[in-house]
Design an enzyme around this catalytic site. Structure first.
Site, PDB file in Angstrom:
ATOM      1  N   ASP A  49      43.989 -42.927  57.987  1.00 16.81           N
ATOM      2  CA  ASP A  49      43.731 -41.467  57.324  1.00 16.81           C
ATOM      3  C   ASP A  49      43.211 -40.545  58.562  1.00 16.81           C
ATOM      4  O   ASP A  49      43.551 -39.293  58.410  1.00 16.81           O
ATOM      5  CB  ASP A  49      42.508 -41.479  56.494  1.00 16.81           C
ATOM      6  CG  ASP A  49      42.856 -42.228  55.058  1.00 16.81           C
ATOM      7  OD1 ASP A  49      43.609 -42.092  54.408  1.00 16.81           O
ATOM      8  OD2 ASP A  49      41.884 -43.271  54.637  1.00 16.81           O
ATOM      9  N   ASP A 152      18.892 -32.979  55.998  1.00 16.26           N
ATOM     10  CA  ASP A 152      19.893 -33.126  57.125  1.00 16.26           C
ATOM     11  C   ASP A 152      21.017 -32.214  56.967  1.00 16.26           C
ATOM     12  O   ASP A 152      21.437 -31.589  58.006  1.00 16.26           O
ATOM     13  CB  ASP A 152      20.208 -34.535  57.012  1.00 16.26           C
ATOM     14  CG  ASP A 152      19.554 -35.701  57.471  1.00 16.26           C
ATOM     15  OD1 ASP A 152      18.119 -35.218  57.841  1.00 16.26           O
ATOM     16  OD2 ASP A 152      19.977 -36.752  57.730  1.00 16.26           O
TER      17      ASP A 152
HETATM   18  P1  NAP Z   1      37.397 -41.927  60.872  1.00 17.57           P
HETATM   19  O1  NAP Z   1      36.903 -43.170  61.830  1.00 17.57           O
HETATM   20  O2  NAP Z   1      38.642 -41.281  61.199  1.00 17.57           O
HETATM   21  O3  NAP Z   1      37.135 -42.255  59.593  1.00 17.57           O
HETATM   22  C1  NAP Z   1      36.197 -42.750  58.947  1.00 17.57           C
HETATM   23  C2  NAP Z   1      36.574 -43.616  57.875  1.00 17.57           C
HETATM   24  O4  NAP Z   1      37.036 -42.476  56.589  1.00 17.57           O
HETATM   25  C3  NAP Z   1      38.080 -44.310  57.869  1.00 17.57           C
HETATM   26  O5  NAP Z   1      38.003 -45.659  57.135  1.00 17.57           O
HETATM   27  C4  NAP Z   1      39.151 -43.651  57.165  1.00 17.57           C
HETATM   28  O6  NAP Z   1      40.118 -44.327  56.886  1.00 17.57           O
HETATM   29  C5  NAP Z   1      38.404 -42.938  56.135  1.00 17.57           C
HETATM   30  N1  NAP Z   1      38.879 -41.522  55.659  1.00 17.57           N
HETATM   31  C6  NAP Z   1      39.321 -40.600  56.013  1.00 17.57           C
HETATM   32  N2  NAP Z   1      39.687 -39.445  54.955  1.00 17.57           N
HETATM   33  C7  NAP Z   1      39.495 -40.296  53.858  1.00 17.57           C
HETATM   34  C8  NAP Z   1      39.925 -39.891  52.407  1.00 17.57           C
HETATM   35  N3  NAP Z   1      40.261 -38.722  52.224  1.00 17.57           N
HETATM   36  N4  NAP Z   1      39.498 -40.738  51.330  1.00 17.57           N
HETATM   37  C9  NAP Z   1      38.967 -42.005  51.709  1.00 17.57           C
HETATM   38  N5  NAP Z   1      38.568 -42.429  52.966  1.00 17.57           N
HETATM   39  C10 NAP Z   1      39.172 -41.648  54.039  1.00 17.57           C
HETATM   40  O7  NAP Z   1      36.119 -40.829  61.075  1.00 17.57           O
HETATM   41  P2  NAP Z   1      35.913 -39.518  61.769  1.00 17.57           P
HETATM   42  O8  NAP Z   1      37.211 -39.213  63.019  1.00 17.57           O
HETATM   43  O9  NAP Z   1      34.766 -39.288  62.358  1.00 17.57           O
HETATM   44  O10 NAP Z   1      36.039 -38.285  60.789  1.00 17.57           O
HETATM   45  C11 NAP Z   1      37.329 -38.478  59.926  1.00 17.57           C
HETATM   46  C12 NAP Z   1      36.760 -38.291  58.495  1.00 17.57           C
HETATM   47  O11 NAP Z   1      36.216 -39.509  58.198  1.00 17.57           O
HETATM   48  C13 NAP Z   1      35.957 -37.264  57.873  1.00 17.57           C
HETATM   49  O12 NAP Z   1      36.710 -36.251  57.453  1.00 17.57           O
HETATM   50  C14 NAP Z   1      34.974 -38.034  57.108  1.00 17.57           C
HETATM   51  O13 NAP Z   1      35.480 -37.673  55.529  1.00 17.57           O
HETATM   52  C15 NAP Z   1      35.297 -39.377  57.406  1.00 17.57           C
HETATM   53  N6  NAP Z   1      33.750 -39.945  57.829  1.00 17.57           N
HETATM   54  C16 NAP Z   1      32.914 -40.617  56.756  1.00 17.57           C
HETATM   55  C17 NAP Z   1      31.755 -41.038  57.255  1.00 17.57           C
HETATM   56  C18 NAP Z   1      31.171 -41.934  56.240  1.00 17.57           C
HETATM   57  O14 NAP Z   1      31.763 -42.450  55.124  1.00 17.57           O
HETATM   58  N7  NAP Z   1      29.818 -42.211  56.482  1.00 17.57           N
HETATM   59  C19 NAP Z   1      30.991 -40.660  58.346  1.00 17.57           C
HETATM   60  C20 NAP Z   1      31.912 -39.923  59.182  1.00 17.57           C
HETATM   61  C21 NAP Z   1      33.290 -39.454  58.855  1.00 17.57           C
HETATM   62  P3  NAP Z   1      41.259 -44.849  57.900  1.00 17.57           P
HETATM   63  O15 NAP Z   1      40.515 -46.026  58.492  1.00 17.57           O
HETATM   64  O16 NAP Z   1      42.347 -45.198  57.247  1.00 17.57           O
HETATM   65  O17 NAP Z   1      41.350 -43.732  59.142  1.00 17.57           O
END
Ligand code: NAP
Length: 267
Positions: A49, A152
């Site tokens: 993603d 937060d």
């Molecule tokens: P990242 O490591 O690229 O992504 C974190 C996780 O979110 C990965 O497993 C990614 O899948 C998954 N993800 C991203 N978009 C998704 C979607 N639309 N539906 C389901 N899963 C999704 O993290 P980053 O670079 O910091 O940020 C990219 C995205 O990660 C952000 O837009 C945010 O939504 C998400 N994120 C999630 C959390 C959390 O859940 N606590 C915290 C920070 C950010 P892949 O493994 O396939 O890349």
């Protein structure tokens, strides 16, 4: 659908993705497809993603093209194609044998006394205090202040982003065909002194959401699809569903429930 003639490849740095990118490049002529990094019918993200998000950003969310992902990543929720099916995928797009799913993005405007910045987001925007201390924001919908949020921060998700960070914060999963905004609180305070809505709020696409940071709390850390931006003296942040849809290539119709089950419930 319209047969795809030109593609642009967006691979992440992982060896598995780079190998697949090379394989696709070799296969393109067999299916009468050409690589064109400037004028392309279809952008193909190779990775997870994260790769899909980076592709959309690099492509400036250009609506002339369609987009699809091939999953070499960990979750790959947005990714439609498995690497083992890549030949079948190329054949199908070259014949126009695919579906188009139109999705909506978030459109974001950040105002300070000195600047106005615009962004688009596939997943979400989070708004937090610049030093990760307590964030205080007036939340306006329908021209009315619903609450002064204290906690937060706030996360504003698109329908497609609802399965990402939003879900980890306890937000609801939205069907991508529901073109809406979801506002999810991040650790809201709830006590005699502060009253916050503790759950997500889903807003129809025609209603913008405006955030006004309280005085002394106007220096903010914004995270848009995982990329951080620091702003000082923010006067307002306006978030709405972008009126222009963005087209994704799908190989099967109505696969959302199956994808939820496969990615979140089964091994
Ligand atoms: P990242 O490591 O690229 O992504 C974190 C996780 O979110 C990965 O497993 C990614 O899948 C998954 N993800 C991203 N978009 C998704 C979607 N639309 N539906 C389901 N899963 C999704 O993290 P980053 O670079 O910091 O940020 C990219 C995205 O990660 C952000 O837009 C945010 O939504 C998400 N994120 C999630 C959390 C959390 O859940 N606590 C915290 C920070 C950010 P892949 O493994 O396939 O890349």
């Amino acid at each position: 659908m319209k047969p795809i003639k030109t593609v642009r490849l967006f691979s992440n740095e992982k060896p598995k993705s780079i190998a697949l990118e090379k394989k696709i490049r070799r296969l393109l002529p067999k299916y009468n497809l050409e690589e064109d990094p400037l004028h392309y019918d279809l952008g193909i993200a190779i990775g997870g993603d994260g790769a899909f998000l980076r592709m959309l950003k690099k492509a400036s969310f250009e609506r002339q093209a369609l987009y699809v992902g091939i999953n070499t990543g960990t979750l790959g929720f947005a990714q439609e194609v498995l690497p083992k099916n890549v030949e079948q995928f190329l054949e199908r797009i070259s014949k126009g044998d695919y579906y188009q799913e139109d999705i909506t993005l978030l459109s974001i405007e950040v105002k300070t006394p000195y600047s106005v910045s615009h962004f688009e987001a596939y997943n979400e925007l989070t708004v937090r205090d610049i030093n990760l201390r307590t964030t205080r924001l007036d939340l306006e919908i329908e021209g009315e202040i619903l609450e002064t949020f204290v906690g937060d921060g706030l996360l504003i998700s698109s329908s497609n982003g609802s399965t990402a960070y939003n879900l980890s914060l306890g937000g609801s999963i939205l069907y991508p065909s529901i073109h809406a905004l979801e506002i999810t609180p991040m650790a809201p305070l709830n006590s005699k002194s502060y009253r916050n809505i503790l759950h997500s709020l889903v807003i129809p696409m025609e209603l913008p959401v405006i955030l006004y940071p309280k005085k002394e709390k106007q220096d903010l850390l914004l995270s848009i699809d995982g990329e951080n931006y620091r702003y000082q003296e923010v006067s307002s942040i306006r978030i709405e569903v972008s009126p222009q849809v963005l087209g994704l290539v799908r190989l099967e119709k109505n696969r959302f429930v199956r994808r939820i089950r496969e990615k979140f419930l089964q091994d």
